[in-house]
Motif scaffolding. Structure first.
Motif, short mmCIF file in Angstrom:
data_model
loop_
_atom_site.label_atom_id
_atom_site.label_comp_id
_atom_site.label_asym_id
_atom_site.label_seq_id
_atom_site.Cartn_x
_atom_site.Cartn_y
_atom_site.Cartn_z
N LEU A 1 -4.40 1.60 -1.27
CA LEU A 1 -4.52 0.20 -1.65
C LEU A 1 -5.29 -0.46 -0.50
O LEU A 1 -4.90 -0.34 0.67
N ASP B 1 -4.39 9.61 3.56
CA ASP B 1 -4.49 9.66 5.03
C ASP B 1 -3.73 10.85 5.61
O ASP B 1 -3.92 11.19 6.77
N THR C 1 1.74 4.41 -3.15
CA THR C 1 1.91 5.87 -3.10
C THR C 1 3.24 6.29 -3.75
O THR C 1 3.30 7.29 -4.47
N GLY D 1 0.84 -1.20 0.00
CA GLY D 1 0.00 0.00 0.00
C GLY D 1 0.88 1.25 0.00
O GLY D 1 0.72 2.14 -0.84
N MET E 1 -4.90 -1.20 3.69
CA MET E 1 -3.76 -1.98 4.16
C MET E 1 -2.94 -1.08 5.09
O MET E 1 -2.63 0.05 4.74
#
Ligand code: AMP
Ligand code: ZN
Length: 474
Positions: A284, A253, A45, A41, A292
């Protein structure tokens, strides 16, 4: 220069990208917290930011790219509470916090290499910029943005106008989304730590009261301790990029807390805008739409999901290219195996183009640029690649164009072409092939024939295709 459009989280709009300095773009990507392996995950990015950087290069820009390595100060809790992830990692593995950071930094850099992610101009470690971070707090202190509690120095978010300009969320909405971590001494729920004391009230270590010393701590005007997590990115991006604060990236996030806090403390300190474009990649997820996460400890690494099972990590890069970076992506076994087939197909299409590189086709190049410059529409760019491969263009143009596109895709297609052509061929035969191709280009037929005879005498068959030659053992 072509126009590039990027979706800016600040304005929630696709905007035309306008660099501060046309010659060099400043790019800052929030790097990993190196207390454990990166999961795939996280790596999604970094693939997205690599594509962004390659798109900027493809458009003719040069880029100064800084990526931080968080090696201190990231606490287990979201709101500056709980244990430091490094001290926890150190206990788990019986190593020092410094060894933990060094080990996982190397592992991370290896992952980037396996995914053909271009390294930044500089990795900046948070622990190498303690002085800059302290200076930033001092500036905020002069401007009366900080206050002290028994466990640290905090930024007073109520004093910063437009605290929600990136998140676009009201305080109540932020509160709803956050895990509840009580800190009674904070003035506002959104206030965050700039400096955390090793011991409450910043008093010196006292072995009769304090269980154990922290491994990572520094002196500061406010007491011995360590910087808050958000501070490093502000201090290091300003130290390294100066005025070139063009693009700042991370996963979604980071929008509501980390990047929001970076903007607040930086703009409060300088009085100037901190980065013009904020670009965020979606998550992801694992089956069922769950993000994740490292803290779940059931995460997949590149090693266990790909390398150990003999799946080329570039299959994962290819999978990421197939989903737009602002759309969630779900990981599941079956779709990865299908993607592997898709990737193999693409490679064989390219490798089997019978020809050496000729001219790049401008019509397809324009379509490719249109896709990538439209907020990195990589799924569309792959459609252009397929149309190109199926087109009636000459092989020489096809191969030149697809390999040119691979400067952005980063799928190492040129290496694969070379491998396929050169496999099992001795070095001297490979050199003869290069010379023969040159002779043919120069229309020096006598020389070309001479080299062909030479190659055949050595037991290899030579087949002249339209755009180049194929050589194989007789
Ligand atoms: P960390 O190492 O936790 O600081 O995260 C490194 C980067 O990975 C940050 O930019 C995060 O936003 C991003 N990230 C974390 N989880 C995911 C995920 N499941 N999918 C995509 N990106 C993620
Ligand atoms: Zn950051």
């Amino acid at each position: 220069m072509n126009k590039i459009f990027l979706y800016n989280t600040l304005t929630r709009e696709k905007e035309e990208f306008k660099p501060i300095d046309k010659k060099e773009i400043g790019l800052y990507t929030c790097g990993p917290t190196v207390y454990d392996y990166a999961h795939i995950g996280n790596l999604r990015t970094y693939i997205f930011t690599d594509i962004l950087k390659r798109v900027l290069f493809y458009n003719g820009y040069s880029v100064k790219h800084i990526m931080n390595i968080t090696d201190v100060g990231h606490l287990v809790g979201d709101m500056d509470m709980g244990e430091d992830k490094f001290e926890k990692g150190a206990r788990r593995e019986g190593k020092t916090a410094w060894e933990i950071a060094e080990f996982y930094t190397k592992a991370f850099q290896k992952d980037l290499g396996n995914l053909n992610i271009l390294p930044p101009n500089k990795y900046t470690k948070a622990t190498d910029y303690i002085k800059e971070q302290i200076t930033l707090i001092e500036t905020l202190e002069e401007k009366s943005y900080i206050y002290k509690t028994s466990d640290g120095i905090y930024f007073d978010t109520a004093k910063f106008k437009d605290y929600n300009k990136l998140s676009h969320l009201r305080l109540e909405e932020l509160q709803e989304g956050a895990r509840v971590e009580k800190n009674e001494e904070k003035k506002n729920f959104t206030d965050f730590a700039l400096w955390k004391f090793s011991y409450r009230d910043g008093r010196p270590f006292d072995s009769s009261q304090d269980f154990a010393r922290r491994q990572m701590e520094w002196r500061s005007p406010w007491g011995v301790g360590f910087p808050g997590w958000h501070l490093e990115c502000s201090a290091m991006s300003m130290a390294e990029l100066g005025e070139k604060l063009d693009i700042h990236c991370g996963g979604i996030d980071h929008i509501n807390v980390h990047h929001t806090n970076e903007i607040a403390q930086s703009e409060a300190a300088t009085g100037k805008k901190f980065f013009n474009y904020w670009i965020h990649g979606e998550f992801l997820n694992i089956a069922g739409g769950k993000k994740m996460a490292k803290s779940d400890e059931n995460f997949l690494t590149l090693e266990n999901a790909f390398l150990k099972r003999d799946i080329d990590p570039l299959v994962y890069r290819f999978a990421c290219l197939q989903t737009h970076y602002r759309k969630p992506m779900e990981y599941d076994e079956e779709s990865i195996l299908n993607t592997r087939e898709g990737f193999r197909h693409l490679v064989s299409q390219v490798v089997n183009i019978d020809g050496t590189k000729g001219k790049i086709d401008q019509k397809y190049k324009d379509k490719f640029i249109e896709a990538i410059n439209d907020d990195l529409n990589m799924p569309q760019s792959l459609a252009v690649v397929q149309n190109l491969l199926k087109s009636k263009l000459k092989n020489e143009e096809k191969i030149a164009t697809v390999l040119d596109f691979d400067r952005v895709l980063g799928l190492r297609l040129e290496d694969m072409v070379e491998q396929a052509k050169g496999i099992a061929l001795p070095e001297d035969i490979k050199i003869m092939i290069v010379h023969r191709n040159k002779a043919r280009q120069d229309k020096n037929w006598a020389e070309s024939d001479r080299i062909r005879d030479e190659i055949e005498k050595r037991g290899y068959a030579v087949e002249d295709g339209k755009g180049g030659i194929k050589v194989y053992k007789k």
